[in-house]
Design a protein around this motif. Structure first.
Motif, PDB file in Angstrom:
ATOM      1  N   SER A  72       4.609  -3.728 -15.107  1.00 59.27           N
ATOM      2  CA  SER A  72       5.375  -2.742 -14.346  1.00 59.27           C
ATOM      3  C   SER A  72       4.616  -2.307 -13.099  1.00 59.27           C
ATOM      4  N   CYS A  73       3.298  -2.174 -13.203  1.00 56.11           N
ATOM      5  CA  CYS A  73       2.478  -1.827 -12.033  1.00 56.11           C
ATOM      6  C   CYS A  73       2.064  -3.084 -11.276  1.00 56.11           C
ATOM      7  N   HIS A  74       1.569  -4.067 -12.021  1.00 56.67           N
ATOM      8  CA  HIS A  74       1.055  -5.294 -11.397  1.00 56.67           C
ATOM      9  C   HIS A  74       2.176  -6.330 -11.367  1.00 56.67           C
ATOM     10  N   PHE A  75       3.203  -6.073 -10.551  1.00 56.11           N
ATOM     11  CA  PHE A  75       4.370  -6.960 -10.512  1.00 56.11           C
ATOM     12  C   PHE A  75       3.933  -8.376 -10.127  1.00 56.11           C
ATOM     13  N   ASN A  76       4.305  -9.342 -10.961  1.00 57.13           N
ATOM     14  CA  ASN A  76       3.876 -10.729 -10.750  1.00 57.13           C
ATOM     15  C   ASN A  76       2.354 -10.842 -10.654  1.00 57.13           C
ATOM     16  N   ASP A  77       1.662  -9.920 -11.329  1.00 54.97           N
ATOM     17  CA  ASP A  77       0.189  -9.880 -11.329  1.00 54.97           C
ATOM     18  C   ASP A  77      -0.383  -9.531  -9.956  1.00 54.97           C
ATOM     19  N   GLY A  78       0.482  -8.991  -9.102  1.00 54.08           N
ATOM     20  CA  GLY A  78       0.043  -8.686  -7.748  1.00 54.08           C
ATOM     21  C   GLY A  78      -0.111  -7.201  -7.487  1.00 54.08           C
ATOM     22  N   ARG A  79      -0.081  -6.886  -6.226  1.00 53.83           N
ATOM     23  CA  ARG A  79      -0.310  -5.535  -5.722  1.00 53.83           C
ATOM     24  C   ARG A  79       0.941  -4.666  -5.922  1.00 53.83           C
ATOM     25  N   GLY A  80       0.737  -3.389  -6.179  1.00 49.03           N
ATOM     26  CA  GLY A  80       1.849  -2.459  -6.294  1.00 49.03           C
ATOM     27  C   GLY A  80       2.236  -1.895  -4.944  1.00 49.03           C
ATOM     28  N   HIS A  81       2.972  -0.793  -4.982  1.00 47.85           N
ATOM     29  CA  HIS A  81       3.427  -0.194  -3.730  1.00 47.85           C
ATOM     30  C   HIS A  81       3.521   1.314  -3.895  1.00 47.85           C
ATOM     31  N   ALA A  82       3.459   2.007  -2.770  1.00 45.60           N
ATOM     32  CA  ALA A  82       3.654   3.455  -2.779  1.00 45.60           C
ATOM     33  C   ALA A  82       5.148   3.749  -2.818  1.00 45.60           C
TER      34      ALA A  82
ATOM     35  N   ILE B  12       5.725  13.084  -9.184  1.00 39.81           N
ATOM     36  CA  ILE B  12       4.996  12.709  -7.963  1.00 39.81           C
ATOM     37  C   ILE B  12       5.998  12.466  -6.839  1.00 39.81           C
ATOM     38  N   GLU B  13       5.794  13.130  -5.718  1.00 41.98           N
ATOM     39  CA  GLU B  13       6.667  12.917  -4.560  1.00 41.98           C
ATOM     40  C   GLU B  13       5.813  12.678  -3.318  1.00 41.98           C
ATOM     41  N   VAL B  14       6.385  11.956  -2.373  1.00 40.90           N
ATOM     42  CA  VAL B  14       5.686  11.709  -1.113  1.00 40.90           C
ATOM     43  C   VAL B  14       6.693  11.673   0.029  1.00 40.90           C
ATOM     44  N   SER B  15       6.277  12.157   1.171  1.00 41.45           N
ATOM     45  CA  SER B  15       7.014  11.950   2.413  1.00 41.45           C
ATOM     46  C   SER B  15       5.988  11.479   3.442  1.00 41.45           C
ATOM     47  N   TYR B  16       6.492  10.958   4.540  1.00 44.98           N
ATOM     48  CA  TYR B  16       5.578  10.369   5.529  1.00 44.98           C
ATOM     49  C   TYR B  16       5.879  10.916   6.921  1.00 44.98           C
ATOM     50  N   SER B  17       4.841  11.040   7.705  1.00 46.18           N
ATOM     51  CA  SER B  17       4.998  11.303   9.133  1.00 46.18           C
ATOM     52  C   SER B  17       4.366  10.145   9.889  1.00 46.18           C
TER      53      SER B  17
ATOM     54  N   ARG C  19       1.916   5.378   9.120  1.00 45.99           N
ATOM     55  CA  ARG C  19       2.587   6.454   8.372  1.00 45.99           C
ATOM     56  C   ARG C  19       1.544   7.208   7.549  1.00 45.99           C
ATOM     57  N   ARG C  20       1.485   8.505   7.772  1.00 49.84           N
ATOM     58  CA  ARG C  20       0.539   9.365   7.036  1.00 49.84           C
ATOM     59  C   ARG C  20       1.287  10.011   5.875  1.00 49.84           C
ATOM     60  N   PRO C  21       0.818   9.815   4.648  1.00 52.50           N
ATOM     61  CA  PRO C  21       1.542  10.381   3.497  1.00 52.50           C
ATOM     62  C   PRO C  21       1.239  11.860   3.298  1.00 52.50           C
ATOM     63  N   GLN C  22       2.243  12.602   2.842  1.00 50.83           N
ATOM     64  CA  GLN C  22       2.066  13.973   2.351  1.00 50.83           C
ATOM     65  C   GLN C  22       2.514  13.974   0.883  1.00 50.83           C
ATOM     66  N   TRP C  23       1.532  14.094  -0.004  1.00 49.54           N
ATOM     67  CA  TRP C  23       1.817  14.013  -1.437  1.00 49.54           C
ATOM     68  C   TRP C  23       2.080  15.395  -2.008  1.00 49.54           C
ATOM     69  N   ARG C  24       3.033  15.485  -2.917  1.00 47.06           N
ATOM     70  CA  ARG C  24       3.350  16.737  -3.614  1.00 47.06           C
ATOM     71  C   ARG C  24       3.556  16.449  -5.099  1.00 47.06           C
ATOM     72  N   LEU C  25       3.138  17.397  -5.912  1.00 46.20           N
ATOM     73  CA  LEU C  25       3.386  17.317  -7.354  1.00 46.20           C
ATOM     74  C   LEU C  25       4.330  18.451  -7.731  1.00 46.20           C
ATOM     75  N   ARG C  26       5.485  18.104  -8.313  1.00 48.74           N
ATOM     76  CA  ARG C  26       6.523  19.078  -8.656  1.00 48.74           C
ATOM     77  C   ARG C  26       6.633  19.189 -10.178  1.00 48.74           C
ATOM     78  N   ASN C  27       7.227  20.290 -10.593  1.00 44.82           N
ATOM     79  CA  ASN C  27       7.634  20.472 -11.994  1.00 44.82           C
ATOM     80  C   ASN C  27       6.464  20.339 -12.967  1.00 44.82           C
ATOM     81  N   TRP C  28       5.398  21.071 -12.719  1.00 45.84           N
ATOM     82  CA  TRP C  28       4.284  21.075 -13.666  1.00 45.84           C
ATOM     83  C   TRP C  28       4.808  21.592 -15.008  1.00 45.84           C
ATOM     84  N   ALA C  29       4.713  20.814 -16.046  1.00 45.90           N
ATOM     85  CA  ALA C  29       5.374  21.144 -17.313  1.00 45.90           C
ATOM     86  C   ALA C  29       4.542  22.040 -18.216  1.00 45.90           C
ATOM     87  N   TYR C  30       3.261  22.142 -17.992  1.00 52.02           N
ATOM     88  CA  TYR C  30       2.389  22.868 -18.919  1.00 52.02           C
ATOM     89  C   TYR C  30       1.623  23.985 -18.209  1.00 52.02           C
ATOM     90  N   GLY C  31       2.234  24.541 -17.177  1.00 49.42           N
ATOM     91  CA  GLY C  31       1.582  25.604 -16.432  1.00 49.42           C
ATOM     92  C   GLY C  31       0.842  25.063 -15.214  1.00 49.42           C
TER      93      GLY C  31
END
Length: 474
Positions: free
Chosen positions: A85-95, A154-159, A174-186
């Motif tokens: 699922s991560c190493h699709f075709n044993d290769g590199r993943g993507h953002a 995990i969410e990301v937007s780009y500028s 493209r510069r990523p802006q990462w955000r983490l939403r919906n923390w389930a345990y506080g």
């Protein structure tokens, strides 16, 4: 005996010897399955083990209890249900492409600095990689089995921002802006550091494991004694089986010493599967539903049998490196010269000779290889640093994984990089997948690589094209 035509330059001669990137293990493949082939020098008898490992690498694991007790025990918290699922075709993943896209081949490691002498003493122990979050642990799992809440989304937007070459040619990064939403345990710890990791390709791992430790350490220059601006250093990590500190080789921060431990660590952190190397699920005391959830442990208390783990490690160790393409092309040869003149090979060390190994690792024994990595940690500057929760770069001296700091990354091998988007059309580059092209990846280099990046920015059109053609030949 190496031969060369009398008209070949020394530089051409060097490149001409590099067609077999992985020595005798190299496969002549350029198709979408080019990263999924076994070592070319593998015997027929051993191919059966490779295929068994392939099955457990590709097929998804399921929630326990299940009738398929060889592959149950997924979760309770996890990122993906299969290695593939991560190493699709044993290769590199993507953002993720945008905020609504799932992080299917990217994960986030969590760490924080020591707050007192007691925590610093704990962090100083060689078997401790870092201090994770008290509630969320050392890795964020954004999926979970029914009845257990995923830890966060995990969410990301780009500028977009423009970089200009000396001749006026412009490239948009493209510069990523990462955000983490919906923390389930506080709320997580407010001094938490996020280390984003896109799945790297898994070719040639057995060859990298076979490089003599002394040869890697010989390239280190932690104090930059030669004053070239490059000061690579090894990561010192914990070998779980040997119960000893040793050289780190695998992962974006060189945090794992062997293919087997890297494999077991991924099973544990990414899929929530226990093994004889990592015997506990990723459930903290604050995650009661996770602790009470069913698991697939056998009579030995683990979910992955040792023989299955060995098959998957054997598979990973023997995924072959494709042969170089177009190295006779004069443009590619010019690109190789420019790569060296820009100093890129100060970190992307071109060649090693592997150690003489026994029958269990016979394919990797005594091979001349061209991985384009020194296997060392390098400071890549604040733009590529791990992040604090507010998105700012973590301090350069903050330790995040054994000896590796927030701005340090292991030089990734470049072999096969030219086929990345043939193997996986969605593949992106760098640790967090922000770079869409090879040229973008070059232009994000900072820190110890800043001087090389600045030399590239002086390239005119023909030289830029030659450099990219060279990278595409890898």
């Amino acid at each position: 005996m190496i031969t060369a035509s009398s008209c070949a330059t020394a530089m051409d001669y060097d490149l001409a010897t590099q067609k077999q990137s992985g020595g005798d293990t190299t496969v002549p493949a350029t198709h979408a399955g080019a990263f999924s082939l076994n070592s070319a020098n593998m015997s027929s008898r051993r191919k059966g083990d490779f295929l068994i490992g392939n099955d457990f690498f590709e097929d998804p694991w399921v929630i326990a209890p299940a009738t398929t007790d060889l592959r149950d025990g997924l979760g309770p918290l996890f990122n993906v249900s299969a290695c593939q699922s991560c190493h699709f075709n044993d290769g590199r993943g993507h953002a993720p492409a945008n905020a609504s896209d799932d992080a299917d081949s990217l994960l986030i490691r969590l760490s924080r600095p020591a707050r007192n002498a007691e925590e610093q003493a704990l962090l100083n122990k060689p078997e401790v990689a870092n201090l994770g979050d008290p509630v969320y642990g050392g890795q964020l799992q954004d999926r979970a089995i029914p009845g257990v809440s995923p830890e966060a989304r995990i969410e990301v937007s780009y500028s977009e921002e423009t970089v200009s070459f000396a001749d006026g040619f412009k490239v948009s990064l493209r510069r990523p802006q990462w955000r983490l939403r919906n923390w389930a345990y506080g709320d997580p710890a407010d001094d938490l550091t996020l280390s984003l990791r896109v799945a790297p390709p898994v070719i040639g791992l057995g060859l990298l494991e076979a490089i003599p430790q002394a040869d890697i350490e010989a390239l280190a220059d932690p104090q930059d004694s030669n004053h070239d601006g490059v000061s690579g250093r090894p990561n010192r990590v914990w070998d779980v089986e040997q119960k000893a500190q040793t050289l780190g080789r695998f992962g974006w921060k060189a945090g794992q010493p062997t293919v087997k431990q890297q494999t077991a660590g991924a099973f544990n952190g990414d899929m929530g599967l226990t093994s004889s190397l990592f015997t506990a699920d990723h459930c903290t005391d604050a995650q009661s539903a996770c602790k009470k959830a069913p698991n697939g442990a056998d009579e030995n208390g683990i979910e992955i049998r040792d023989d299955i783990l060995d098959f998957v490690a054997f598979y990973g160790r023997n995924l072959a490196v494709p042969a170089r393409r177009n190295i006779e092309d004069s443009v590619v040869q010019t690109g190789h010269r420019l790569f060296r003149e820009a100093g890129c090979n100060a970190c992307h060390n071109e060649s090693f000779v592997t150690a003489k190994l026994g029958k269990d690792h016979i394919e990797q024994s005594e091979q001349t290889i061209f991985p384009y990595t020194d296997m060392l940690l390098h400071d890549m500057g604040p733009d590529l640093a791990d992040l604090k929760l507010n998105g700012s770069p973590a301090p350069a001296d903050e330790v995040v994984e054994h000896d590796a700091t927030a701005t340090e990354w292991r030089t990734p091998p470049l072999w096969g990089v030219g086929l990345s988007q043939v193997v996986n059309a969605q593949a992106t580059y760098l640790h967090d997948g922000r770079a869409r092209t090879l040229l973008e990846a070059v232009l994000w280099h900072g820190g110890e690589a800043q001087q090389s990046r600045d030399k590239v920015l002086a390239f005119k059109a023909d030289d830029r094209d030659a450099l990219v053609k060279f990278l595409e030949s890898l």
